[in-house]
Every structure is written in C-alpha cells, then in structure tokens.
Design an enzyme around this catalytic site. Structure first.
Site, PDB file in Angstrom:
ATOM      1  N   GLU A 241       2.537  -7.463  -1.165  1.00 12.81           N
ATOM      2  CA  GLU A 241       1.949  -6.573  -0.165  1.00 12.81           C
ATOM      3  C   GLU A 241       0.552  -7.056   0.224  1.00 12.81           C
ATOM      4  OE1 GLU A 241       1.324  -1.727   0.281  1.00 12.81           O
ATOM      5  OE2 GLU A 241       2.628  -2.530  -1.287  1.00 12.81           O
TER       6      GLU A 241
ATOM      7  N   GLY B  74      -2.502   4.999  -2.263  1.00  8.89           N
ATOM      8  CA  GLY B  74      -2.487   6.172  -3.127  1.00  8.89           C
ATOM      9  C   GLY B  74      -2.235   5.839  -4.580  1.00  8.89           C
TER      10      GLY B  74
ATOM     11  N   GLN C  13      -5.197  -3.298  -3.812  1.00  5.86           N
ATOM     12  CA  GLN C  13      -5.036  -4.740  -3.784  1.00  5.86           C
ATOM     13  C   GLN C  13      -6.316  -5.437  -3.301  1.00  5.86           C
ATOM     14  OE1 GLN C  13      -2.470  -2.895  -1.909  1.00  5.86           O
ATOM     15  NE2 GLN C  13      -1.330  -2.761  -3.826  1.00  5.86           N
TER      16      GLN C  13
END
Length: 441
Positions: A183, A213, A217
């Site tokens: 991600e 939440g 990263q």
C-alpha cells in the site's frame, strides 16, 4: 552461316531464363505485400469502414477495484502511451458503492450484485475492442485483513469467479489482499507519477506518509547503498519501472493508525471486545463522558478529574504507548514528504490548511496545535471534538519518533494535478508494467 548445335542450346536456355524472370517479377508486383512480422500485441483495431469507431493505439486502460472496509470503489484509468516517453494519465473514471466487501463475509453470493454493478461501469467506459487488453484487478485492504482467513478466501474466490466471466484481461493472482508495505509503495508510485518525476533518473523523488485508522506507512527512496545494506530486509522493497530500478524504505506499522492508537492510549485492547469497555483517560476533558465505537465495539469514554495539566499528562501516555514501536531512520529530514489521510484531516481541524486545496505544515504546527487544543479543553472548550487533543498529541509524537525534526515541512494534498492521491493509481500502473514485462502482476 550455320550455328553449332551447342551454341543453339545456350541461346534457347538464356531466352527461357529471361522469360521466366520477367513472369516472376510481374507476378510479385501484382500480389499484395505482407508485413515482415505480425504485431505481437495490439491495444485496438483500425477503422474498418468510414462509420466505424476509431480507437487510438496510444491508449491503455487499467481497472482497479479498491475493496476497503467501508465500501468498494472502482478506478478506471486511461493512460496515454507514447513511444520512448513515460505514460501519462489521460482520464480517470471513479465509482463507489457501500457496504464494503467484508460485509458479505457470511453470505459471499450477495457480493456479486455490487461487483457486477461496478463492472458495468467499466464496460461503459472502456471501448469493447480493448476489453481483452485491459487488466482487471482487485486489492483488498483493512476490511478483509481483519477477517478470519477462511472467510476472506471464500470472498476473494467469489470475486475471481465474477471477474473470470467479464471479458477483461484477468488472471487469478490479480485479486488479492494488499499488505501495508505494498500500500505504501503504491501510494509512493502515485505521488511521484503525478508529479512527473517517476521516470527520471536525476529527478528527486518525494516521500509518502499515510496515517490510516489501523496502520500508518512511511515510504521514500533510498539513494545510499550503505544505508540499504544496513536495513532489515522487511524495511526495503525494490522494483523496476521505466527500466529504472527503485529501492524504497517502506514500512507499515500495524496498530499505529490513528484509531488503533487512540484505543491504546485510552487503555483499550485491540481485537478483544470482551476487554474493558469503560475507558478513562487524561487525554479527555475532565468533565467529558461519551461513547465511541471502534471495530464494532461501543466504548464509554470519560475524562479524568481535574488537577493535572492535560497536555503534559496526555503526552506521557502517548509516549509510553509508542515507546520502541517505531524505528528511526536517518535521512528523512533531507527528503520532501507528502502526508495524507488523518495527517490531512487533523490539519484541517486545526485550520492550518484549506480543506479543498491542502497546503504545507511543519511538524511544530502539530506540536503547538496539540498544546493549544489540550489547554483549551482544560478550560472547557472544544467539546465538539473530544479526541482532538489526543489525536494531535499522538501525531506530533509519531512524527518525531520517525525522526522528523520540529522544523520539517510536510506537504498535504488530496489531489495532485487534479487527480486523487490514491494508492490505486500506483498499484494499477505497477501491475500494467509487470504484465507487459513478466505476464503477471
């Protein structure tokens, strides 16, 4: 004069050769010419009649389903492809439905209706002649990560069943659960692609900070080979794009997203709904009492009695919770960073940036903002945002734990060049590159 018999034979043979050569050349000139080699891959068809639709050969489509916890979204990207140039994003079509795919964990068959609805959007957007060359993908994030493995597998198998009948370019491995590192990498690709620096060898790349939440990263390009060698393998990810190798520092801290961190600071335990459901914290106003729902658990939350200064006490709680859970990395102060999600939202809450246009903030803005909000809360203000003191204190501590100095400036944006800064663009682009090179994404 009489010719010898041998000379007569030579003349006859010569005339015959000349005649046959003439006939062959005439035949070759009259038949249609064929190309030396048929194209191995085409992204469209040529016009077959004056009324037929013409689709430019310089476009490539990619279709990404983002299966999140609250909804499923489809991104249909149209890339403009030019020889010897980096692709450009020509257009994006977006549509979203609710609930998220994980809501069908106990009845996977019901997920089919929503998937088909979004696939129809793709069929209306992508020219039919390009369906077979347009990759179709789904990446699931937090919603499916939190499901028991068997339920998640059954849901993904249902998606594969629907996709396999779609007539788009589909492979079973194009449907998967995305881990946090991927991600972060995909978001990094998106930002640098939109800024136009991804394909340059000399252009400085920007880093990415995302605060969701459940996880957070950090991703940025590594330039120094010594630094790369010194890092654990799970902190470094490498890939190739535009024939350029990229080495990234990319790490996802599960449990340090804003909502999970908030629960931990309040004294709750993630994933244990049978644990304490009345939480008392110095990070809340002394007279505050209310309810807060997280991961389908409803908590009663209260502030401690007045007496100790809220900011200092809350800061101690946050520092204790995050202690030794984040790895510092040298060099972040020298890299330009974009920050997203709750970094953006809380800066809007503080009035530091415009909600629609974004802007820039310094780490010190979060620090001073936390002090101001906590002190105002102690005086009886900001009751409409009971968690703002806690959230800002956590963000300011997290950034410093990641080794960002107080004077470090961060760029906050929801869009770059009028395109959403979603990980979906980077993941789609990376997948298309991988299919062209390796036959799989």
């Amino acid at each position: 004069m009489r010719f010898p018999k041998l000379a007569f034979v030579f003349m006859f043979v010569g005339c015959l050769v000349v005649y046959l050569t003439y006939v062959k050349r005439h035949y070759d000139d009259s038949k249609p010419q064929l190309p030396d080699q048929l194209p191995l891959h085409r992204m469209d068809i040529h016009k077959q009649s004056t009324s037929a639709q013409v689709v430019s050969e310089s476009f490539q489509y990619g279709i990404m389903f983002d299966a999140g916890s609250t909804g499923t979204r489809i991104h249909i990207f149209k890339f403009q492809i030019e020889p010897n140039e980096a692709p450009k994003l020509a257009h994006e079509t977006f549509r979203a439905i609710k609930p998220g795919l994980s809501a069908y964990a106990d009845d996977p068959e019901k997920s089919k209706e929503g998937l088909l609805e979004l696939l129809n959007v793709a069929k209306d957007t992508v020219p039919e002649t390009l369906w077979s060359s347009s990759p179709l993908m789904l990446r699931a994030t937090a919603g499916l990560r939190l499901l028991p493995g068997e339920k998640a597998t059954i849901l993904l198998d249902k998606v594969r069943e629907v996709f396999s009948e779609s007539l788009f370019l589909y492979r079973p491995d194009s449907v998967s659960i995305m881990d946090g590192t991927d991600e972060g990498m995909s978001a990094w690709i998106t930002i640098n692609f939109l800024l136009g620096v991804l394909h340059g060898t000399e252009s400085p790349k920007v880093g990415m900070l995302d605060l969701g939440g459940g996880s957070t990263q950090i991703t940025f390009a590594l330039q120094d080979e010594k630094t790369i060698q010194s890092l654990p393998l799970d902190y470094v990810t490498s890939f190739q794009m535009f024939n350029i190798s990229h080495a990234l520092y990319s790490y996802s801290y599960l449990g340090l997203g804003l909502m999970s961190a908030r629960l931990a600071v309040l004294g709750g335990i993630e994933g244990q709904p049978s644990g304490p459901q009345e939480l008392v914290s110095p990070c809340l106003a002394p007279d505050y009492s209310g309810q807060w729902e997280h991961a389908e658990v409803l908590y009663t939350v209260k502030g401690q009695k007045a007496g100790e200064p809220i900011y200092e006490t809350c800061l101690t709680k946050v520092e204790k919770m995050i202690y030794k859970r984040v790895r510092k990395i040298e060099g972040v102060k020298d890299v330009d960073f974009y920050a997203f999600s709750y970094y953006y939202d809380r800066a809007v809450d503080l009035g530091l940036i415009d909600e629609s246009t974004g802007g820039s903030v310094k780490v010190s803005d979060y620090i001073e903002g936390a002090k101001k909000v906590c002190n105002n809360m102690a005086a009886g203000g900001i009751k409409e945002s009971p968690f703002l003191c806690l959230d800002l204190t956590y963000i300011s501590v997290l950034l410093q734990e990641l080794d960002f100095p107080p004077d470090k400036e961060l760029k906050l944006a929801r869009q770059i060049n009028d395109v959403e800064t979603s990980w979906a663009l980077g993941a789609t682009f990376h997948c298309i590159e991988s299919i062209h090179k390796h036959g799989t994404c």
